[in-house]
Every structure is written in structure tokens, then in C-alpha cells.
Design a protein around this motif. Structure first.
Motif, short mmCIF file in Angstrom:
data_model
loop_
_atom_site.label_atom_id
_atom_site.label_comp_id
_atom_site.label_asym_id
_atom_site.label_seq_id
_atom_site.Cartn_x
_atom_site.Cartn_y
_atom_site.Cartn_z
N GLN A 144 0.81 -1.12 0.17
CA GLN A 144 0.04 0.02 -0.06
C GLN A 144 0.89 1.38 -0.05
OE1 GLN A 144 -3.24 -0.06 3.00
NE2 GLN A 144 -3.45 2.11 2.93
N VAL A 145 0.56 2.24 -0.94
CA VAL A 145 1.26 3.60 -0.78
C VAL A 145 0.64 4.45 0.23
CG1 VAL A 145 1.50 5.56 -2.31
CG2 VAL A 145 1.37 3.28 -3.42
N ILE A 146 1.49 4.99 1.01
CA ILE A 146 1.16 5.65 2.22
C ILE A 146 1.32 7.08 1.91
CG2 ILE A 146 1.99 6.43 4.46
CD1 ILE A 146 2.80 3.53 4.79
N ALA A 147 2.53 7.44 0.99
CA ALA A 147 2.52 8.82 0.60
C ALA A 147 3.29 8.91 -0.70
CB ALA A 147 3.63 9.86 1.76
N THR A 148 3.39 10.18 -1.44
CA THR A 148 3.90 10.07 -2.63
C THR A 148 4.92 11.34 -2.65
OG1 THR A 148 2.20 11.48 -3.59
CG2 THR A 148 2.19 9.37 -3.75
N ASP A 149 5.64 11.65 -3.61
CA ASP A 149 6.13 12.95 -4.05
C ASP A 149 7.41 13.25 -2.82
OD1 ASP A 149 7.61 15.12 -5.52
OD2 ASP A 149 5.91 16.35 -4.67
N LEU A 150 8.12 12.26 -2.43
CA LEU A 150 8.98 12.34 -1.11
C LEU A 150 10.47 12.78 -1.47
CD1 LEU A 150 7.22 9.87 1.27
CD2 LEU A 150 7.12 12.29 1.35
N ARG A 156 9.04 15.27 8.05
CA ARG A 156 9.10 14.73 9.43
C ARG A 156 8.02 13.61 9.63
NH1 ARG A 156 5.21 17.32 14.17
NH2 ARG A 156 5.81 16.01 15.89
N ILE A 157 8.65 12.47 10.24
CA ILE A 157 7.93 11.43 10.17
C ILE A 157 7.84 10.82 11.85
CG2 ILE A 157 9.72 9.98 9.72
CD1 ILE A 157 7.77 7.86 8.38
N ASN A 158 6.68 10.38 12.06
CA ASN A 158 6.39 10.01 13.47
C ASN A 158 5.79 8.60 13.42
OD1 ASN A 158 6.02 13.14 13.78
ND2 ASN A 158 6.63 12.33 15.92
N LEU A 159 6.39 7.71 13.92
CA LEU A 159 5.68 6.19 13.88
C LEU A 159 5.30 5.89 15.36
CD1 LEU A 159 5.26 3.48 12.43
CD2 LEU A 159 7.66 3.07 12.68
N ILE A 160 4.28 5.29 15.71
CA ILE A 160 3.86 5.28 16.98
C ILE A 160 3.17 3.82 17.13
CG2 ILE A 160 1.94 5.65 18.73
CD1 ILE A 160 1.77 8.46 17.77
N HIS A 161 3.88 3.10 18.14
CA HIS A 161 3.42 1.47 18.15
C HIS A 161 2.71 1.47 19.50
CE1 HIS A 161 4.81 -3.02 18.33
NE2 HIS A 161 3.50 -2.68 18.09
N ASP A 162 1.53 1.02 19.52
CA ASP A 162 0.81 0.79 20.80
C ASP A 162 0.70 -0.84 20.92
OD1 ASP A 162 -1.17 0.25 22.75
OD2 ASP A 162 -2.34 1.92 22.41
N VAL A 163 1.64 -1.42 21.47
CA VAL A 163 1.99 -2.74 21.70
C VAL A 163 0.46 -3.40 22.44
CG1 VAL A 163 3.27 -4.74 22.50
CG2 VAL A 163 4.04 -2.59 21.88
N GLU A 165 -2.40 -2.28 22.48
CA GLU A 165 -3.71 -2.44 21.55
C GLU A 165 -3.38 -3.01 20.43
OE1 GLU A 165 -6.81 -1.33 22.27
OE2 GLU A 165 -6.11 -0.67 24.35
N GLY A 166 -2.34 -3.35 19.96
CA GLY A 166 -1.77 -4.20 18.73
C GLY A 166 -1.93 -3.28 17.52
N ASN A 167 -1.83 -1.94 17.41
CA ASN A 167 -1.55 -1.24 16.22
C ASN A 167 -0.39 -0.30 16.13
OD1 ASN A 167 -2.27 1.55 17.81
ND2 ASN A 167 -4.15 0.19 18.25
N VAL A 168 -0.24 0.17 14.90
CA VAL A 168 0.88 1.02 14.63
C VAL A 168 0.19 2.07 13.68
CG1 VAL A 168 3.28 1.24 13.38
CG2 VAL A 168 2.24 -1.03 14.28
N THR A 169 0.65 3.55 14.11
CA THR A 169 0.08 4.72 13.32
C THR A 169 1.52 5.29 12.64
OG1 THR A 169 -1.46 4.56 15.02
CG2 THR A 169 -1.38 6.48 13.39
N VAL A 170 1.18 5.75 11.49
CA VAL A 170 2.17 6.72 10.88
C VAL A 170 1.78 8.13 10.58
CG1 VAL A 170 3.90 7.06 8.90
CG2 VAL A 170 2.99 4.60 9.66
N PHE A 171 2.53 9.21 10.89
CA PHE A 171 2.13 10.49 10.68
C PHE A 171 3.46 10.93 9.78
CE2 PHE A 171 0.23 9.39 14.51
CZ PHE A 171 -0.84 10.21 14.79
N VAL A 177 -1.14 9.43 8.38
CA VAL A 177 -1.44 9.05 6.87
C VAL A 177 -1.58 7.51 6.61
CG1 VAL A 177 -0.01 10.94 6.10
CG2 VAL A 177 1.18 8.80 6.59
N PHE A 178 -1.47 6.64 7.92
CA PHE A 178 -1.43 5.24 7.72
C PHE A 178 -1.74 4.93 9.05
CE2 PHE A 178 0.33 0.83 7.37
CZ PHE A 178 -0.43 0.44 6.45
N ALA A 179 -2.44 3.61 9.22
CA ALA A 179 -2.55 2.91 10.54
C ALA A 179 -2.84 1.31 10.05
CB ALA A 179 -3.67 3.53 11.42
N THR A 180 -2.46 0.60 10.95
CA THR A 180 -2.49 -0.87 10.64
C THR A 180 -2.48 -1.67 11.99
OG1 THR A 180 -1.92 -2.52 9.37
CG2 THR A 180 -0.21 -1.33 10.17
#
Length: 219
Positions: A144-150, A156-163, A165-171, A177-180
Motif C-alpha cells: 500500500q502507498v502511504i505517501a508520494t513525492d518524497l 518529519r515522520i512519526n511512527l507510533i506503536h501501541d503494543v 492495543e496491537g496497532n501502529v500509526t504513521v504521521f 497517513v496510515f494505520a494498521t
């Protein structure tokens, strides 16, 4: 108070309410987190085992520059993995809680098929999440494409992992811009730099990083 004064008073009140609403809605991904102090000892550089560090990594004016070639050796003579030059955050491995990586990244035009950020460790597979660059796009693994033209810009990128709750979020630039879902708990840690994908990679791969921070949510 005449009619014009009443209208002006109402306008001021509306502006105040609108500004307060905007401020309340505009949250930073690091809000509610505590910055974990990092030292040089927390930055372990993994590089092709047969070349000196300065031939694949530099640190100048607060910027980490990491590069690798498609025909480089792995980071360990006993490893069968793809070539890499990565910063492995050490001393902050985790297996529970909510953790966050923040950094400003730069990927030069031409770098493709390179993982620039990952959470290593999981109960299913080797990694929780991999963020790769293909042709200037950021992808979740190779999908899956999260972002383009980089290419050729700092972001700035932020990657959050909530162990728990079992999820990961990308800012990116403070915007989600993404969560899974993650891949299950494990011995977890953050890595950034360049790590070649299994296929469809450019011969030369590079990323640059500055202002790397780790946060933890307490309570």
C-alpha cells in the motif's frame, strides 16, 4: 451599544470560538508522550561487514547520512539478509506500552526499493512494520502507498506503536497517513537508514536523518 457595535462584538466572539476550536483540534502526535533521552550509545550503526564505517555512514552538522549499494555484503558474515546501513536504536527495546519514533528524513532522487524506517521484532515474522521508498513513494512493505513525492525534501515522520492495543500509526508532517494492526508482541526496537528490499532495488540507496527522538507514553 448600537447595531454596528453589536455586530463587531459578535464577530469577535465568533473568531475567538473558531480559533479555540482549531487549536483544540490541531494536536501534535507527540502530545501526551515523554521524550526519552538519547545519547551516542543508543545509536548503533549496522553496515556491510567488509567496509569501514566512513565508507557507508557520515554524521555532520546534526545529520546522519547512510548509504549502501545493491552488491554490498550483509551486516554480518553469517547473515543471508540484504545489504543495509541502518541506525539501530539500542538500550530502548520494548515489549509493551506505547512507544514513538520521530525523525526528519531526506531521500535523494533515485533511491528505490529501500526500507528507510522499521520496527524490528514481532511474534509473526521478523518485523512489525516496514516503510519503503519506491520511486519517491512511501509504501507499507512493498504494498500500500502511504505517501508520494518524497524525493529531495526533508519530511518529519512519526511512527507510533501501541503494543497493548496491537496497532501502529504513521504521521507525516504531523498528519496521520496510515494505520494498521501490528504483527504481535516481541522484542521490539526502531531502526532507520537504508535496507535493501528483496527485489526491485536501485543500485545506490541513501537516506539522511536528523532530530531523531524516541518517546514513551506514561500512565
Amino acid at each position: 451599544m448600537n447595531f454596528s457595535q453589536q455586530n463587531m462584538a459578535l464577530l469577535i466572539i465568533l473568531l475567538v470560538i473558531t480559533n479555540c476550536y482549531i487549536l483544540c483540534k490541531s494536536t501534535d502526535p507527540t502530545d501526551g508522550f515523554t521524550n526519552v533521552q538519547l545519547t551516542e550509545e543508543n545509536f548503533k550503526i549496522q553496515r556491510p561487514y567488509d567496509v569501514p564505517l566512513e565508507e557507508r555512514y557520515s554524521y555532520q552538522n546534526g545529520t546522519h547520512r547512510l548509504w549502501v549499494y545493491a552488491d554490498d555484503k550483509p551486516h554480518d558474515p553469517n547473515s543471508n539478509t540484504q545489504p543495509r546501513t541502518e541506525i539501530r536504536i539500542t538500550g530502548l527495546d520494548y515489549s509493551s506500552g506505547v512507544w514513538q519514533f520521530e525523525g526528519h528524513a531526506f531521500v535523494p532522487n533515485g533511491t528505490s526499493g529501500a526500507t528507510i524506517l522499521q520496527i524490528h521484532g514481532a511474534s509473526k515474522g521478523a518485523t512489525t512494520i516496514i516503510l519503503r521508498i519506491y520511486g519517491g513513494e512511501m509504501r507499507y512493505y512493498s504494498g500500500q502507498v502511504i505517501a508520494t513525492d518524497l524525493y529531495d525534501k526533508w519530511f518529519r515522520i512519526n511512527l507510533i506503536h501501541d503494543v497493548d492495543e496491537g496497532n501502529v500509526t504513521v504521521f507525516l508532517e504531523g498528519v496521520q497517513v496510515f494505520a494498521t494492526g501490528d504483527q504481535g508482541p516481541g522484542d521490539l526496537y526502531f531502526k532507520c537508514g537504508v535496507y535493501a528490499a528483496p527485489a526491485n532495488i536501485s543500485y545506490y540507496m541513501e537516506s539522511r536523518w536528523r532530530d531523531i527522538k524516541i518517546y514513551k507514553k506514561c500512565g
